[in-house]
Enzyme design. Structure first.
Site, PDB file in Angstrom:
ATOM      1  N   SER A   1      -6.272 -35.077 -27.305  1.00 57.88           N
ATOM      2  CA  SER A   1      -4.843 -34.776 -27.402  1.00 57.88           C
ATOM      3  C   SER A   1      -4.567 -33.737 -28.486  1.00 57.88           C
ATOM      4  O   SER A   1      -5.273 -33.681 -29.506  1.00 57.88           O
ATOM      5  CB  SER A   1      -4.107 -36.077 -27.732  1.00 57.88           C
ATOM      6  OG  SER A   1      -2.826 -35.801 -28.231  1.00 57.88           O
TER       7      SER A   1
ATOM      8  N   TYR B   1      -2.542 -43.252 -32.844  1.00 59.40           N
ATOM      9  CA  TYR B   1      -2.918 -42.643 -31.562  1.00 59.40           C
ATOM     10  C   TYR B   1      -3.838 -41.442 -31.797  1.00 59.40           C
ATOM     11  O   TYR B   1      -4.922 -41.341 -31.213  1.00 59.40           O
ATOM     12  CB  TYR B   1      -1.652 -42.219 -30.815  1.00 59.40           C
ATOM     13  CG  TYR B   1      -1.918 -41.386 -29.586  1.00 59.40           C
ATOM     14  CD1 TYR B   1      -2.567 -41.919 -28.479  1.00 59.40           C
ATOM     15  CD2 TYR B   1      -1.540 -40.042 -29.529  1.00 59.40           C
ATOM     16  CE1 TYR B   1      -2.820 -41.149 -27.353  1.00 59.40           C
ATOM     17  CE2 TYR B   1      -1.786 -39.265 -28.408  1.00 59.40           C
ATOM     18  CZ  TYR B   1      -2.428 -39.822 -27.327  1.00 59.40           C
ATOM     19  OH  TYR B   1      -2.685 -39.059 -26.214  1.00 59.40           O
TER      20      TYR B   1
HETATM   21  N1  LIG Z   1       0.736 -36.782 -20.811  1.00 61.63           N
HETATM   22  C1  LIG Z   1       0.522 -36.079 -21.909  1.00 61.63           C
HETATM   23  O1  LIG Z   1       1.326 -35.231 -22.312  1.00 61.63           O
HETATM   24  C2  LIG Z   1      -0.728 -36.265 -22.705  1.00 61.63           C
HETATM   25  C3  LIG Z   1      -0.907 -35.508 -23.874  1.00 61.63           C
HETATM   26  C4  LIG Z   1      -2.068 -35.677 -24.618  1.00 61.63           C
HETATM   27  C5  LIG Z   1      -3.037 -36.558 -24.186  1.00 61.63           C
HETATM   28  N2  LIG Z   1      -2.835 -37.306 -23.063  1.00 61.63           N
HETATM   29  C6  LIG Z   1      -3.892 -38.233 -22.665  1.00 61.63           C
HETATM   30  O2  LIG Z   1      -4.171 -38.041 -21.288  1.00 61.63           O
HETATM   31  C7  LIG Z   1      -4.525 -39.285 -20.676  1.00 61.63           C
HETATM   32  C8  LIG Z   1      -3.643 -39.559 -19.481  1.00 61.63           C
HETATM   33  O3  LIG Z   1      -2.295 -39.565 -19.927  1.00 61.63           O
HETATM   34  P1  LIG Z   1      -1.064 -39.913 -18.977  1.00 61.63           P
HETATM   35  O4  LIG Z   1       0.069 -39.087 -19.445  1.00 61.63           O
HETATM   36  O5  LIG Z   1      -1.514 -39.864 -17.566  1.00 61.63           O
HETATM   37  O6  LIG Z   1      -0.794 -41.415 -19.442  1.00 61.63           O
HETATM   38  P2  LIG Z   1      -0.479 -42.720 -18.564  1.00 61.63           P
HETATM   39  O7  LIG Z   1      -0.108 -43.786 -19.547  1.00 61.63           O
HETATM   40  O8  LIG Z   1       0.482 -42.400 -17.480  1.00 61.63           O
HETATM   41  O9  LIG Z   1      -1.879 -43.038 -17.907  1.00 61.63           O
HETATM   42  C9  LIG Z   1      -2.880 -43.815 -18.533  1.00 61.63           C
HETATM   43  C10 LIG Z   1      -3.273 -44.936 -17.570  1.00 61.63           C
HETATM   44  O10 LIG Z   1      -4.314 -45.683 -18.185  1.00 61.63           O
HETATM   45  C11 LIG Z   1      -4.097 -47.048 -17.905  1.00 61.63           C
HETATM   46  N3  LIG Z   1      -4.720 -47.834 -18.974  1.00 61.63           N
HETATM   47  C12 LIG Z   1      -4.256 -48.035 -20.235  1.00 61.63           C
HETATM   48  N4  LIG Z   1      -5.089 -48.845 -20.913  1.00 61.63           N
HETATM   49  C13 LIG Z   1      -6.104 -49.154 -20.065  1.00 61.63           C
HETATM   50  C14 LIG Z   1      -7.261 -49.956 -20.186  1.00 61.63           C
HETATM   51  N5  LIG Z   1      -7.535 -50.624 -21.312  1.00 61.63           N
HETATM   52  N6  LIG Z   1      -8.093 -50.054 -19.129  1.00 61.63           N
HETATM   53  C15 LIG Z   1      -7.819 -49.408 -17.966  1.00 61.63           C
HETATM   54  N7  LIG Z   1      -6.709 -48.648 -17.786  1.00 61.63           N
HETATM   55  C16 LIG Z   1      -5.884 -48.516 -18.832  1.00 61.63           C
HETATM   56  C17 LIG Z   1      -2.586 -47.219 -17.877  1.00 61.63           C
HETATM   57  O11 LIG Z   1      -2.189 -48.343 -17.106  1.00 61.63           O
HETATM   58  C18 LIG Z   1      -2.117 -45.900 -17.274  1.00 61.63           C
HETATM   59  O12 LIG Z   1      -1.901 -46.009 -15.880  1.00 61.63           O
HETATM   60  C19 LIG Z   1      -4.429 -40.318 -21.779  1.00 61.63           C
HETATM   61  O13 LIG Z   1      -5.703 -40.469 -22.355  1.00 61.63           O
HETATM   62  C20 LIG Z   1      -3.492 -39.692 -22.786  1.00 61.63           C
HETATM   63  O14 LIG Z   1      -3.710 -40.186 -24.092  1.00 61.63           O
HETATM   64  C21 LIG Z   1      -1.713 -37.168 -22.315  1.00 61.63           C
END
Ligand SMILES: NC(=O)c1ccc[n+]([C@@H]2O[C@H](COP(=O)([O-])OP(=O)(O)OC[C@H]3O[C@@H](n4cnc5c(N)ncnc54)[C@H](O)[C@@H]3O)[C@@H](O)[C@H]2O)c1
Length: 342
Positions: free
Chosen positions: A148, A173
Protein backbone atom coordinates in the site's frame (compact mmCIF):
# COMPACT_ATOMS: atom_id res chain seq x y z
CA UNK A 1 10.75 -15.24 -20.56
CA UNK A 2 7.00 -14.72 -20.48
CA UNK A 3 5.08 -17.63 -19.00
CA UNK A 4 1.32 -18.02 -19.21
CA UNK A 5 0.24 -19.67 -15.95
CA UNK A 6 -2.95 -21.62 -15.60
CA UNK A 7 -3.98 -21.96 -11.97
CA UNK A 8 -4.08 -18.77 -9.97
CA UNK A 9 -5.09 -18.59 -6.32
CA UNK A 10 -6.70 -15.22 -5.58
CA UNK A 11 -7.14 -14.41 -1.91
CA UNK A 12 -9.76 -11.78 -1.06
CA UNK A 13 -11.75 -12.62 -4.20
CA UNK A 14 -14.99 -11.18 -2.77
CA UNK A 15 -13.21 -7.88 -2.17
CA UNK A 16 -13.21 -4.86 -4.46
CA UNK A 17 -9.92 -5.52 -6.28
CA UNK A 18 -10.05 -9.33 -6.07
CA UNK A 19 -13.45 -9.45 -7.71
CA UNK A 20 -12.42 -7.26 -10.66
CA UNK A 21 -9.17 -9.16 -11.12
CA UNK A 22 -10.93 -12.54 -11.06
CA UNK A 23 -13.50 -11.44 -13.64
CA UNK A 24 -10.82 -10.23 -16.05
CA UNK A 25 -8.67 -13.33 -15.64
CA UNK A 26 -11.65 -15.66 -16.09
CA UNK A 27 -12.63 -13.82 -19.28
CA UNK A 28 -9.08 -14.42 -20.49
CA UNK A 29 -9.35 -18.16 -19.85
CA UNK A 30 -7.44 -18.61 -16.60
CA UNK A 31 -8.34 -21.19 -13.96
CA UNK A 32 -8.99 -19.48 -10.66
CA UNK A 33 -9.35 -20.67 -7.10
CA UNK A 34 -10.70 -17.87 -4.95
CA UNK A 35 -10.78 -17.66 -1.17
CA UNK A 36 -12.27 -15.06 1.15
CA UNK A 37 -13.40 -15.10 4.78
CA UNK A 38 -16.38 -12.85 3.95
CA UNK A 39 -15.92 -10.78 7.08
CA UNK A 40 -18.29 -8.00 8.07
CA UNK A 41 -15.81 -5.09 8.18
CA UNK A 42 -18.13 -3.51 5.60
CA UNK A 43 -21.51 -4.55 4.17
CA UNK A 44 -21.07 -8.26 3.55
CA UNK A 45 -23.96 -8.28 1.07
CA UNK A 46 -21.77 -6.28 -1.30
CA UNK A 47 -19.22 -9.11 -1.09
CA UNK A 48 -21.93 -11.70 -1.81
CA UNK A 49 -23.18 -9.56 -4.70
CA UNK A 50 -19.69 -9.44 -6.22
CA UNK A 51 -19.41 -13.23 -5.87
CA UNK A 52 -22.82 -13.57 -7.46
CA UNK A 53 -21.51 -11.68 -10.51
CA UNK A 54 -18.85 -14.38 -10.74
CA UNK A 55 -21.51 -17.12 -10.64
CA UNK A 56 -21.06 -18.00 -6.94
CA UNK A 57 -24.49 -17.95 -5.26
CA UNK A 58 -24.84 -16.70 -1.69
CA UNK A 59 -26.57 -19.81 -0.35
CA UNK A 60 -23.64 -21.93 -1.56
CA UNK A 61 -20.84 -19.72 -0.28
CA UNK A 62 -22.13 -19.38 3.29
CA UNK A 63 -20.43 -22.60 4.44
CA UNK A 64 -16.86 -22.57 5.69
CA UNK A 65 -14.22 -24.42 3.68
CA UNK A 66 -16.63 -25.93 1.16
CA UNK A 67 -15.85 -25.82 -2.56
CA UNK A 68 -18.37 -23.88 -4.66
CA UNK A 69 -18.11 -24.07 -8.44
CA UNK A 70 -19.13 -21.06 -10.46
CA UNK A 71 -22.30 -21.24 -12.52
CA UNK A 72 -20.91 -18.66 -14.98
CA UNK A 73 -17.23 -19.57 -15.37
CA UNK A 74 -16.11 -23.17 -15.54
CA UNK A 75 -12.62 -22.10 -14.48
CA UNK A 76 -13.65 -20.80 -11.05
CA UNK A 77 -13.91 -22.48 -7.63
CA UNK A 78 -14.60 -20.55 -4.42
CA UNK A 79 -13.88 -21.45 -0.80
CA UNK A 80 -14.92 -19.42 2.20
CA UNK A 81 -11.61 -19.66 4.06
CA UNK A 82 -9.44 -17.64 6.41
CA UNK A 83 -5.88 -16.80 5.41
CA UNK A 84 -4.68 -17.64 8.92
CA UNK A 85 -6.30 -21.11 8.97
CA UNK A 86 -3.34 -23.40 9.57
CA UNK A 87 -5.24 -26.63 8.86
CA UNK A 88 -7.43 -25.91 5.86
CA UNK A 89 -5.22 -23.54 3.85
CA UNK A 90 -2.37 -26.08 3.65
CA UNK A 91 -4.97 -28.71 2.61
CA UNK A 92 -6.19 -26.48 -0.18
CA UNK A 93 -2.64 -26.15 -1.49
CA UNK A 94 -2.10 -29.92 -1.27
CA UNK A 95 -5.29 -30.73 -3.17
CA UNK A 96 -4.96 -28.17 -5.96
CA UNK A 97 -2.18 -27.56 -8.36
CA UNK A 98 -1.57 -23.86 -7.79
CA UNK A 99 0.96 -22.15 -10.06
CA UNK A 100 0.83 -18.61 -8.79
CA UNK A 101 -0.74 -16.78 -5.87
CA UNK A 102 -2.20 -13.29 -5.87
CA UNK A 103 -2.73 -12.16 -2.29
CA UNK A 104 -5.32 -9.42 -2.02
CA UNK A 105 -6.96 -10.57 1.23
CA UNK A 106 -6.23 -8.17 4.03
CA UNK A 107 -7.81 -6.20 6.76
CA UNK A 108 -7.84 -2.86 4.97
CA UNK A 109 -8.53 0.64 6.29
CA UNK A 110 -6.21 3.09 8.00
CA UNK A 111 -8.62 4.57 10.55
CA UNK A 112 -10.10 1.23 11.67
CA UNK A 113 -6.59 -0.05 12.42
CA UNK A 114 -6.18 2.46 15.21
CA UNK A 115 -9.09 0.96 17.19
CA UNK A 116 -8.77 -2.66 16.06
CA UNK A 117 -5.06 -3.44 15.70
CA UNK A 118 -5.33 -7.18 16.52
CA UNK A 119 -7.26 -8.16 13.40
CA UNK A 120 -4.56 -6.52 11.25
CA UNK A 121 -1.88 -8.66 12.86
CA UNK A 122 -4.01 -11.83 12.50
CA UNK A 123 -4.87 -11.37 8.83
CA UNK A 124 -2.11 -9.24 7.40
CA UNK A 125 0.85 -10.77 9.21
CA UNK A 126 -0.10 -14.24 10.57
CA UNK A 127 -2.26 -14.91 7.49
CA UNK A 128 0.45 -13.70 5.12
CA UNK A 129 3.04 -15.92 6.79
CA UNK A 130 0.67 -18.91 6.57
CA UNK A 131 0.35 -18.28 2.83
CA UNK A 132 4.11 -18.08 2.37
CA UNK A 133 4.53 -21.33 4.29
CA UNK A 134 1.93 -23.07 2.09
CA UNK A 135 3.79 -21.83 -1.00
CA UNK A 136 7.11 -23.02 0.38
CA UNK A 137 5.78 -26.48 1.27
CA UNK A 138 4.08 -26.94 -2.10
CA UNK A 139 6.82 -25.43 -4.29
CA UNK A 140 4.63 -22.62 -5.59
CA UNK A 141 7.12 -20.31 -7.20
CA UNK A 142 5.42 -16.93 -7.64
CA UNK A 143 3.50 -14.50 -5.44
CA UNK A 144 2.01 -11.13 -6.38
CA UNK A 145 0.68 -9.35 -3.29
CA UNK A 146 -0.96 -6.12 -2.23
CA UNK A 147 1.11 -3.60 -0.38
CA UNK A 148 0.00 0.00 0.00
CA UNK A 149 0.98 3.62 -0.55
CA UNK A 150 0.43 4.04 3.19
CA UNK A 151 3.92 2.57 3.81
CA UNK A 152 5.36 5.97 2.77
CA UNK A 153 3.86 7.64 5.87
CA UNK A 154 3.72 11.41 6.04
CA UNK A 155 6.51 12.40 3.68
CA UNK A 156 6.97 15.56 1.61
CA UNK A 157 9.21 13.80 -0.89
CA UNK A 158 6.99 13.52 -3.97
CA UNK A 159 6.41 11.66 -6.15
CA UNK A 160 6.89 8.62 -3.91
CA UNK A 161 9.70 6.40 -5.18
CA UNK A 162 10.22 2.79 -4.18
CA UNK A 163 13.82 3.55 -3.14
CA UNK A 164 12.60 6.02 -0.50
CA UNK A 165 12.76 5.00 3.15
CA UNK A 166 9.50 3.50 4.41
CA UNK A 167 10.56 3.01 8.00
CA UNK A 168 8.11 5.43 9.57
CA UNK A 169 4.56 4.11 9.19
CA UNK A 170 1.88 6.16 10.96
CA UNK A 171 -0.82 3.48 11.22
CA UNK A 172 -0.93 -0.18 12.23
CA UNK A 173 -2.30 -0.92 8.76
CA UNK A 174 0.81 0.63 7.15
CA UNK A 175 3.08 -1.23 9.57
CA UNK A 176 1.52 -4.58 8.56
CA UNK A 177 1.95 -3.82 4.85
CA UNK A 178 5.61 -2.96 5.39
CA UNK A 179 5.93 -6.24 7.33
CA UNK A 180 4.58 -8.09 4.29
CA UNK A 181 7.34 -6.62 2.17
CA UNK A 182 9.95 -7.78 4.73
CA UNK A 183 8.54 -11.32 4.90
CA UNK A 184 8.32 -11.47 1.11
CA UNK A 185 11.99 -10.55 0.90
CA UNK A 186 12.89 -13.28 3.39
CA UNK A 187 11.00 -15.99 1.50
CA UNK A 188 12.35 -14.81 -1.84
CA UNK A 189 15.86 -15.06 -0.45
CA UNK A 190 15.55 -18.34 1.45
CA UNK A 191 13.24 -20.35 -0.81
CA UNK A 192 13.60 -18.66 -4.22
CA UNK A 193 9.90 -17.75 -4.34
CA UNK A 194 9.48 -14.87 -6.78
CA UNK A 195 7.58 -12.16 -4.89
CA UNK A 196 6.19 -8.98 -6.43
CA UNK A 197 4.73 -6.41 -4.03
CA UNK A 198 2.41 -3.79 -5.49
CA UNK A 199 1.92 -0.61 -3.49
CA UNK A 200 -1.61 0.37 -4.48
CA UNK A 201 -2.58 4.05 -4.49
CA UNK A 202 -6.25 4.82 -3.57
CA UNK A 203 -8.13 2.51 -5.90
CA UNK A 204 -11.62 3.57 -6.99
CA UNK A 205 -14.35 2.49 -9.40
CA UNK A 206 -17.56 0.45 -9.70
CA UNK A 207 -18.13 -2.12 -6.92
CA UNK A 208 -15.82 -0.02 -4.70
CA UNK A 209 -15.47 -0.19 -0.94
CA UNK A 210 -18.13 1.50 1.22
CA UNK A 211 -15.49 2.63 3.74
CA UNK A 212 -13.56 4.69 1.18
CA UNK A 213 -13.87 8.39 0.36
CA UNK A 214 -15.53 8.11 -3.05
CA UNK A 215 -18.27 5.87 -1.72
CA UNK A 216 -18.85 7.96 1.42
CA UNK A 217 -19.01 11.18 -0.62
CA UNK A 218 -21.34 9.66 -3.22
CA UNK A 219 -23.61 8.29 -0.53
CA UNK A 220 -23.81 11.69 1.17
CA UNK A 221 -24.50 13.55 -2.09
CA UNK A 222 -27.16 11.02 -3.16
CA UNK A 223 -28.91 11.31 0.22
CA UNK A 224 -28.52 15.12 0.51
CA UNK A 225 -26.35 14.73 3.60
CA UNK A 226 -23.16 16.69 4.35
CA UNK A 227 -19.90 15.43 2.87
CA UNK A 228 -17.19 15.30 5.57
CA UNK A 229 -14.11 17.00 4.15
CA UNK A 230 -11.07 16.16 6.24
CA UNK A 231 -8.20 18.57 6.89
CA UNK A 232 -10.43 21.37 5.49
CA UNK A 233 -9.88 19.82 2.03
CA UNK A 234 -6.09 20.27 2.10
CA UNK A 235 -5.39 16.69 1.06
CA UNK A 236 -4.53 15.12 -2.25
CA UNK A 237 -4.60 11.53 -3.41
CA UNK A 238 -3.29 9.67 -6.41
CA UNK A 239 -6.70 8.13 -7.22
CA UNK A 240 -6.24 5.12 -9.47
CA UNK A 241 -9.00 3.54 -11.53
CA UNK A 242 -9.75 -0.13 -10.89
CA UNK A 243 -9.43 -1.04 -14.59
CA UNK A 244 -5.87 0.32 -14.69
CA UNK A 245 -5.00 -1.48 -11.45
CA UNK A 246 -6.28 -4.79 -12.83
CA UNK A 247 -4.21 -4.40 -16.02
CA UNK A 248 -1.15 -3.71 -13.86
CA UNK A 249 -1.73 -6.78 -11.69
CA UNK A 250 -2.25 -9.02 -14.71
CA UNK A 251 0.98 -7.75 -16.27
CA UNK A 252 2.89 -8.76 -13.13
CA UNK A 253 1.17 -12.16 -13.02
CA UNK A 254 1.95 -12.90 -16.67
CA UNK A 255 5.53 -11.73 -16.81
CA UNK A 256 8.43 -12.45 -14.50
CA UNK A 257 10.72 -9.93 -12.82
CA UNK A 258 13.67 -8.84 -14.98
CA UNK A 259 17.12 -10.45 -14.62
CA UNK A 260 15.77 -13.56 -12.94
CA UNK A 261 15.24 -11.47 -9.82
CA UNK A 262 13.15 -12.98 -7.02
CA UNK A 263 12.12 -9.83 -5.19
CA UNK A 264 10.37 -6.76 -6.53
CA UNK A 265 8.39 -3.86 -5.10
CA UNK A 266 6.47 -1.46 -7.36
CA UNK A 267 4.19 1.51 -7.01
CA UNK A 268 0.93 1.15 -8.87
CA UNK A 269 -0.89 4.47 -9.11
CA UNK A 270 -2.16 6.96 -11.64
CA UNK A 271 0.77 9.32 -11.02
CA UNK A 272 -1.57 12.35 -11.24
CA UNK A 273 -2.57 13.43 -7.73
CA UNK A 274 -5.97 15.11 -7.39
CA UNK A 275 -6.92 17.61 -4.68
CA UNK A 276 -9.76 16.43 -2.49
CA UNK A 277 -11.96 19.41 -3.41
CA UNK A 278 -11.41 18.77 -7.15
CA UNK A 279 -12.36 15.15 -6.57
CA UNK A 280 -15.62 16.25 -4.93
CA UNK A 281 -16.24 18.65 -7.82
CA UNK A 282 -15.91 15.78 -10.31
CA UNK A 283 -18.44 13.84 -8.24
CA UNK A 284 -20.82 16.82 -8.18
CA UNK A 285 -20.51 16.98 -11.96
CA UNK A 286 -21.42 13.28 -12.27
CA UNK A 287 -24.43 13.61 -9.98
CA UNK A 288 -25.46 16.99 -11.42
CA UNK A 289 -25.80 18.16 -7.81
CA UNK A 290 -23.86 20.39 -5.40
CA UNK A 291 -22.45 18.74 -2.30
CA UNK A 292 -22.97 20.23 1.15
CA UNK A 293 -19.45 20.30 2.57
CA UNK A 294 -18.71 19.94 6.27
CA UNK A 295 -15.08 20.87 7.01
CA UNK A 296 -13.39 18.53 9.49
CA UNK A 297 -9.92 18.36 11.09
CA UNK A 298 -7.17 15.98 9.95
CA UNK A 299 -7.80 12.38 11.00
CA UNK A 300 -5.21 10.43 13.00
CA UNK A 301 -3.26 8.01 10.81
CA UNK A 302 -4.09 9.87 7.58
CA UNK A 303 -1.37 11.28 5.35
CA UNK A 304 -1.49 14.66 3.58
CA UNK A 305 -0.73 13.50 0.08
CA UNK A 306 0.02 10.50 -2.07
CA UNK A 307 1.63 10.50 -5.49
CA UNK A 308 3.14 7.46 -7.17
CA UNK A 309 6.22 7.38 -9.31
CA UNK A 310 5.30 4.46 -11.58
CA UNK A 311 8.29 4.53 -13.91
CA UNK A 312 9.63 1.16 -12.65
CA UNK A 313 6.34 -0.61 -13.36
CA UNK A 314 6.20 1.07 -16.76
CA UNK A 315 9.75 -0.05 -17.60
CA UNK A 316 9.51 -3.66 -16.36
CA UNK A 317 5.85 -4.49 -17.09
CA UNK A 318 4.62 -1.90 -19.62
CA UNK A 319 2.14 -0.42 -17.13
CA UNK A 320 0.29 2.60 -18.55
CA UNK A 321 -2.83 3.86 -16.74
CA UNK A 322 -5.34 5.47 -19.11
CA UNK A 323 -8.46 6.42 -17.11
CA UNK A 324 -8.92 10.09 -16.21
CA UNK A 325 -10.67 11.03 -13.00
CA UNK A 326 -13.95 12.27 -14.51
CA UNK A 327 -14.40 9.11 -16.61
CA UNK A 328 -13.61 6.91 -13.60
CA UNK A 329 -16.02 8.78 -11.33
CA UNK A 330 -18.75 8.72 -13.99
CA UNK A 331 -18.37 4.93 -14.19
CA UNK A 332 -18.58 4.66 -10.41
CA UNK A 333 -21.68 6.86 -10.17
CA UNK A 334 -23.40 4.90 -12.93
CA UNK A 335 -22.77 1.68 -11.00
CA UNK A 336 -23.74 3.23 -7.65
CA UNK A 337 -27.10 4.50 -8.97
CA UNK A 338 -27.87 1.19 -10.59
CA UNK A 339 -26.81 -0.98 -7.62
CA UNK A 340 -28.52 1.13 -4.94
CA UNK A 341 -31.42 2.15 -7.19
CA UNK A 342 -31.10 5.88 -6.48
N1 LIG B 1 -8.54 -0.27 -2.37
C1 LIG B 1 -7.47 0.48 -2.17
O1 LIG B 1 -7.45 1.68 -2.43
C2 LIG B 1 -6.21 -0.12 -1.63
C3 LIG B 1 -5.10 0.71 -1.42
C4 LIG B 1 -3.92 0.15 -0.92
C5 LIG B 1 -3.86 -1.20 -0.67
N2 LIG B 1 -4.96 -1.99 -0.86
C6 LIG B 1 -4.83 -3.42 -0.56
O2 LIG B 1 -5.34 -4.16 -1.66
C7 LIG B 1 -5.96 -5.36 -1.20
C8 LIG B 1 -7.38 -5.45 -1.71
O3 LIG B 1 -8.08 -4.30 -1.26
P1 LIG B 1 -9.63 -4.07 -1.51
O4 LIG B 1 -9.82 -2.61 -1.67
O5 LIG B 1 -10.10 -5.02 -2.54
O6 LIG B 1 -10.19 -4.47 -0.07
P2 LIG B 1 -11.46 -5.36 0.33
O7 LIG B 1 -11.61 -5.21 1.81
O8 LIG B 1 -12.62 -5.03 -0.53
O9 LIG B 1 -10.98 -6.82 -0.03
C9 LIG B 1 -10.25 -7.65 0.85
C10 LIG B 1 -10.99 -8.98 0.98
O10 LIG B 1 -10.22 -9.82 1.82
C11 LIG B 1 -11.11 -10.53 2.66
N3 LIG B 1 -10.39 -10.89 3.88
C12 LIG B 1 -10.08 -10.08 4.93
N4 LIG B 1 -9.45 -10.77 5.89
C13 LIG B 1 -9.35 -12.05 5.43
C14 LIG B 1 -8.80 -13.24 5.98
N5 LIG B 1 -8.25 -13.26 7.19
N6 LIG B 1 -8.86 -14.37 5.25
C15 LIG B 1 -9.44 -14.38 4.02
N7 LIG B 1 -10.01 -13.27 3.46
C16 LIG B 1 -9.94 -12.13 4.16
C17 LIG B 1 -12.26 -9.58 2.93
O11 LIG B 1 -13.46 -10.26 3.27
C18 LIG B 1 -12.38 -8.82 1.61
O12 LIG B 1 -13.38 -9.38 0.77
C19 LIG B 1 -5.83 -5.33 0.31
O13 LIG B 1 -4.67 -6.03 0.67
C20 LIG B 1 -5.66 -3.86 0.63
O14 LIG B 1 -4.96 -3.67 1.85
C21 LIG B 1 -6.12 -1.48 -1.34
Amino acid sequence: MEVKRENILITGIAGFIGFHLARQLLERGYQIIGIDNLNTYYDVDLKYARLNELGIAKHCSEFYNREVKSANFKGLSFFQLKLEDRANLPNLFRKHNIDVVCNLAAQAGVRYSIENPEVYIDTNITGFLNLLQCMRENQVSKLVYASSSSVYGNTDEVPFKVEQSVDQPISVYAATKKSNELLAHTYAHLFRIQTIGLRFFTVYGPWGRPDMALFLFADAIAKDKPVKVFNQGHLSRDFTYIGDIVEGIIATLEKDLPNNSKYGIYNIGNSKPVKLLDFIEALEHSFGKTAQKEMQPMQPGDVHQTWADVSDLERDFGYAPTTDIQTGIDNFVEWYKDYYRV
